[in-house]
Motif scaffolding. Structure first.
Motif, PDB file in Angstrom:
ATOM      1  N   ASN A 418      65.730  29.749  29.598  1.00 21.49           N
ATOM      2  CA  ASN A 418      65.788  28.313  29.910  1.00 21.49           C
ATOM      3  C   ASN A 418      65.981  28.068  31.410  1.00 21.49           C
ATOM      4  N   PHE A 419      66.823  28.910  32.042  1.00 23.71           N
ATOM      5  CA  PHE A 419      67.113  28.750  33.467  1.00 23.71           C
ATOM      6  C   PHE A 419      65.862  29.010  34.319  1.00 23.71           C
ATOM      7  N   GLU A 420      65.088  30.030  33.985  1.00 21.82           N
ATOM      8  CA  GLU A 420      63.893  30.367  34.770  1.00 21.82           C
ATOM      9  C   GLU A 420      62.778  29.344  34.582  1.00 21.82           C
ATOM     10  N   GLN A 421      62.785  28.680  33.442  1.00 24.04           N
ATOM     11  CA  GLN A 421      61.804  27.600  33.281  1.00 24.04           C
ATOM     12  C   GLN A 421      62.080  26.460  34.262  1.00 24.04           C
ATOM     13  N   ILE A 422      63.370  26.239  34.523  1.00 25.26           N
ATOM     14  CA  ILE A 422      63.744  25.162  35.448  1.00 25.26           C
ATOM     15  C   ILE A 422      63.703  25.653  36.883  1.00 25.26           C
ATOM     16  N   HIS A 423      64.194  26.870  37.126  1.00 26.59           N
ATOM     17  CA  HIS A 423      64.245  27.449  38.472  1.00 26.59           C
ATOM     18  C   HIS A 423      63.511  28.780  38.450  1.00 26.59           C
ATOM     19  N   PRO A 424      62.167  28.755  38.495  1.00 25.81           N
ATOM     20  CA  PRO A 424      61.393  29.980  38.259  1.00 25.81           C
ATOM     21  C   PRO A 424      61.580  31.052  39.331  1.00 25.81           C
ATOM     22  N   ASP A 425      61.878  30.668  40.581  1.00 23.75           N
ATOM     23  CA  ASP A 425      61.949  31.651  41.667  1.00 23.75           C
ATOM     24  C   ASP A 425      63.381  32.027  42.040  1.00 23.75           C
ATOM     25  N   PHE A 426      64.333  31.580  41.294  1.00 21.70           N
ATOM     26  CA  PHE A 426      65.729  31.785  41.700  1.00 21.70           C
ATOM     27  C   PHE A 426      66.086  33.270  41.765  1.00 21.70           C
ATOM     28  N   ASN A 440      75.410  41.552  36.431  1.00 16.43           N
ATOM     29  CA  ASN A 440      76.508  40.598  36.244  1.00 16.43           C
ATOM     30  C   ASN A 440      76.619  39.653  37.440  1.00 16.43           C
ATOM     31  N   ASP A 441      76.365  40.210  38.661  1.00 13.39           N
ATOM     32  CA  ASP A 441      76.408  39.351  39.851  1.00 13.39           C
ATOM     33  C   ASP A 441      75.345  38.262  39.760  1.00 13.39           C
ATOM     34  N   GLN A 442      74.160  38.629  39.278  1.00  6.95           N
ATOM     35  CA  GLN A 442      73.082  37.649  39.151  1.00  6.95           C
ATOM     36  C   GLN A 442      73.439  36.593  38.107  1.00  6.95           C
ATOM     37  N   LYS A 443      74.083  37.042  37.006  1.00  9.20           N
ATOM     38  CA  LYS A 443      74.513  36.079  35.991  1.00  9.20           C
ATOM     39  C   LYS A 443      75.507  35.099  36.587  1.00  9.20           C
ATOM     40  N   LEU A 444      76.493  35.662  37.324  1.00 13.60           N
ATOM     41  CA  LEU A 444      77.515  34.818  37.936  1.00 13.60           C
ATOM     42  C   LEU A 444      76.882  33.835  38.922  1.00 13.60           C
ATOM     43  N   CYS A 445      75.883  34.323  39.674  1.00 14.21           N
ATOM     44  CA  CYS A 445      75.185  33.439  40.629  1.00 14.21           C
ATOM     45  C   CYS A 445      74.512  32.282  39.902  1.00 14.21           C
ATOM     46  N   LEU A 460      81.292  32.115  28.684  1.00 16.16           N
ATOM     47  CA  LEU A 460      79.914  32.585  28.557  1.00 16.16           C
ATOM     48  C   LEU A 460      79.826  34.102  28.731  1.00 16.16           C
ATOM     49  N   MET A 461      80.649  34.637  29.652  1.00 14.59           N
ATOM     50  CA  MET A 461      80.580  36.068  29.936  1.00 14.59           C
ATOM     51  C   MET A 461      81.568  36.876  29.095  1.00 14.59           C
ATOM     52  N   CYS A 462      82.368  36.133  28.268  1.00  7.82           N
ATOM     53  CA  CYS A 462      83.344  36.783  27.375  1.00  7.82           C
ATOM     54  C   CYS A 462      84.342  37.637  28.159  1.00  7.82           C
ATOM     55  N   ILE A 463      84.790  37.086  29.299  1.00  7.59           N
ATOM     56  CA  ILE A 463      85.813  37.754  30.098  1.00  7.59           C
ATOM     57  C   ILE A 463      86.878  36.729  30.419  1.00  7.59           C
ATOM     58  N   SER A 464      87.969  37.229  30.993  1.00  5.07           N
ATOM     59  CA  SER A 464      89.082  36.332  31.289  1.00  5.07           C
ATOM     60  C   SER A 464      88.808  35.556  32.561  1.00  5.07           C
ATOM     61  N   ASP A 465      89.654  34.517  32.740  1.00  3.68           N
ATOM     62  CA  ASP A 465      89.513  33.700  33.953  1.00  3.68           C
ATOM     63  C   ASP A 465      89.800  34.522  35.200  1.00  3.68           C
ATOM     64  N   VAL A 466      90.757  35.448  35.096  1.00  3.24           N
ATOM     65  CA  VAL A 466      91.114  36.286  36.242  1.00  3.24           C
ATOM     66  C   VAL A 466      89.932  37.159  36.628  1.00  3.24           C
ATOM     67  N   SER A 467      89.255  37.696  35.607  1.00  4.45           N
ATOM     68  CA  SER A 467      88.087  38.543  35.883  1.00  4.45           C
ATOM     69  C   SER A 467      86.980  37.740  36.572  1.00  4.45           C
ATOM     70  N   VAL A 468      86.841  36.490  36.134  1.00  6.82           N
ATOM     71  CA  VAL A 468      85.825  35.628  36.779  1.00  6.82           C
ATOM     72  C   VAL A 468      86.161  35.416  38.243  1.00  6.82           C
ATOM     73  N   SER A 469      87.438  35.170  38.544  1.00  2.62           N
ATOM     74  CA  SER A 469      87.860  34.947  39.937  1.00  2.62           C
ATOM     75  C   SER A 469      87.611  36.183  40.779  1.00  2.62           C
ATOM     76  N   LYS A 470      87.958  37.368  40.199  1.00  3.09           N
ATOM     77  CA  LYS A 470      87.724  38.605  40.947  1.00  3.09           C
ATOM     78  C   LYS A 470      86.223  38.824  41.185  1.00  3.09           C
ATOM     79  N   SER A 471      85.442  38.562  40.137  1.00  2.00           N
ATOM     80  CA  SER A 471      83.984  38.729  40.292  1.00  2.00           C
ATOM     81  C   SER A 471      83.434  37.776  41.367  1.00  2.00           C
ATOM     82  N   ARG A 472      84.007  36.569  41.422  1.00  2.71           N
ATOM     83  CA  ARG A 472      83.559  35.592  42.425  1.00  2.71           C
ATOM     84  C   ARG A 472      83.880  36.088  43.837  1.00  2.71           C
ATOM     85  N   ASN A 473      85.088  36.677  44.011  1.00  4.38           N
ATOM     86  CA  ASN A 473      85.469  37.183  45.337  1.00  4.38           C
ATOM     87  C   ASN A 473      84.564  38.340  45.767  1.00  4.38           C
TER      88      ASN A 473
END
Length: 495
Positions: A418-426, A440-445, A460-473
């Protein structure tokens, strides 16, 4: 002879000629200024004074400048033949008049004039082969006939005088006196006094040849009474010489000597006046030459000024044309530039409208995608809660079904499609720019690009909020962003 005039009339014509020469010098040459008939009068005056060399240039000028006027040219040619007669170039004169008489459009007046002068030429030409006597009589009679028919009294009188001269020479005095008397009356009738006096001179010669000096003296005295001495000095001189001959015939030598002396004095005065007149002519010609030179210089200067004005006008016109071309070119470029700007503005407006439409469409699809993602998250929450409850009851079958529905990979694949239909070149742009990014980095992006919150990403990623924050950093470092930088804004500006 036919062209003899009085000396006063001669000086009058010559003075008029000189004055006209001086007056006309500022604009035209003298021959252009004088009318043809006036020039003919001047030429005839020269002929009457036995000055054919002065008459010839004037006559040639009349012929050259009046070719369209046939009568004037013919009259000038006949007078030119008379000049040849006075120069004793009889063959030239006869040839010229015969040529004139051969013209079809010759007027009756000029024909009468030509016959009269042709008779005079034959009368004086001493060539015996030409039979001058008969030719003189023939052409004089032809002139008399046409003159009587057209009332050309002057030419009639001249031809009668020629015949009188011929018959006097032939000793046929009765015929001669008859023609002389008629000639005398006709000249007097038309007011040609010097010509009438000349006929009187010829009559006196006839009487003297007849041996009648008294009649000859009476005729001379009658001729002298026609005018005063001051009017016609030339004729008075000839008549005085005739009286001297008559008195000599009568052996009255005292009177013969007196009239001879008087005639010689008049002759000296006549030649003195002629020399003075010639000096005046040369002076007038010299003044005319100086004025013509001055006029030529003025015309040359005026011509230079005229050419300079023309060149200046051409330069001004060229400059104006150049300015006009520049102005037209400027206005044309301005118009083209305005049209291009207007076209670009319209295109930009269209692009803006399209972009706004696309942005709205993109925003709508993003909202739909976020909504679908939210539904997935909500569905996953329900399943997680259900899983927790089922695990508490230890129902393995239900747990297996729930785990299958909680398969994150399937959820991600659906989301990615669905995402690529809207943003095909992302993802393509992201991998080209940052090749070190993991799956995972691409998913987070993608989630951050849509502006999802941490809790939504963790579900969505079935991980904790802390893990999301670390992945963002970690992602921020890979993207080489500063601490606190908004990754979502960066990704939206990048893709």
């Amino acid at each position: 002879m036919f062209y003899q005039k009085q000396h006063v009339l001669l000086k009058r014509y010559q003075l008029i000629c000189i004055l006209l020469l001086l007056i006309g010098a500022n604009q035209l040459s003298a021959q252009q200024f004088l009318k043809a008939d006036s020039l003919l009068g001047v030429a005839r005056d020269y002929l009457s004074r036995s000055m054919p060399d002065n008459a010839v240039p004037i006559l040639l000028s009349i012929i050259e400048n009046n070719r369209e006027n046939r009568d004037v040219v013919d009259c000038a040619n006949i007078n030119l033949a008379e000049a040849y007669r006075e120069k004793q170039e009889y063959s030239k004169g006869v040839e010229l008049i015969r040529h004139i008489l051969g013209e079809k459009d010759l007027s009756d007046k000029n024909r009468a004039f030509a016959w009269n002068r042709l008779a005079a030429l034959y009368n004086e030409w001493g060539d015996e082969k030409l039979n001058g006597h008969d030719s003189t009589v023939k052409y004089s009679l032809l002139c008399i006939d046409i003159s009587v028919a057209n009332s050309f009294t002057e030419y009639l009188a001249a031809s009668q005088n020629e015949l009188g001269y011929v018959y006097t020479r032939d000793k046929e005095f009765d015929k001669a006196l008859g023609f002389y008397r008629n000639s005398y009356l006709n000249f007097f009738k038309v007011g040609l006094i010097p010509n009438a006096m000349n006929v009187g001179y010829n009559i006196s010669g006839a009487y003297l040849s007849m041996g009648d000096p008294k009649k000859a003296l009476e005729v001379v005295d009658s001729a002298l009474m026609l005018s005063s001495e001051d009017q016609y000095k030339n004729m008075y001189m000839r008549l005085y010489l005739r009286k001297s001959d008559i008195y000599e015939y009568l052996r009255d030598f005292a009177n013969a000597y007196w009239y001879q002396k008087k005639a010689r004095e008049m002759q000296e005065g006549f030649f003195k006046d002629r020399i003075e007149l010639q000096i005046n002519e040369m002076s007038a010609k010299y003044d005319l030459q100086l004025k013509e030179q001055k006029i030529a210089e003025i015309r040359h200067a005026n011509e230079i000024q005229r050419q300079q004005k023309i060149y200046l006008s051409i330069i001004v016109v060229i400059l104006l044309l150049v300015l006009l071309v520049i102005l037209v070119n400027f206005r044309l470029k301005k118009k083209i530039r305005f049209q291009k700007e207007e076209m670009i503005r319209q295109e930009n407006l269209q692009l803006k409208n399209v972009l706004e439409f696309k942005n709205k469409e993109l925003e709508y699809k993003n909202q739909e995608l976020i909504k679908a993602t939210s539904n997935i998250i909500a569905f996953n929450d329900v399943l997680l809660n259900l899983k927790t409850a089922v695990e508490y009851q230890q129902n393995e079958t239900a747990i297996s079904i729930i785990r299958n529905n909680l398969n994150f990979d399937n959820t991600w694949e659906k989301f990615r499609l669905n995402f690529e239909q809207i943003h095909p070149d992302f993802f393509l742009k992201l991998r080209n720019r940052f090749s070190m990014l993991s799956e995972n980095d691409q998913k987070l992006c993608a989630f951050l690009y849509l502006g999802l919150k941490t809790i939504e990403i963790s579900e969505l990623m079935c991980i904790s909020d802390v893990s999301v924050s670390k992945s963002r950093n970690r992602l921020r470092k890979k993207l080489e962003l500063e601490r606190g930088a908004d990754i979502g804004e960066f990704l939206r500006s990048l893709c």
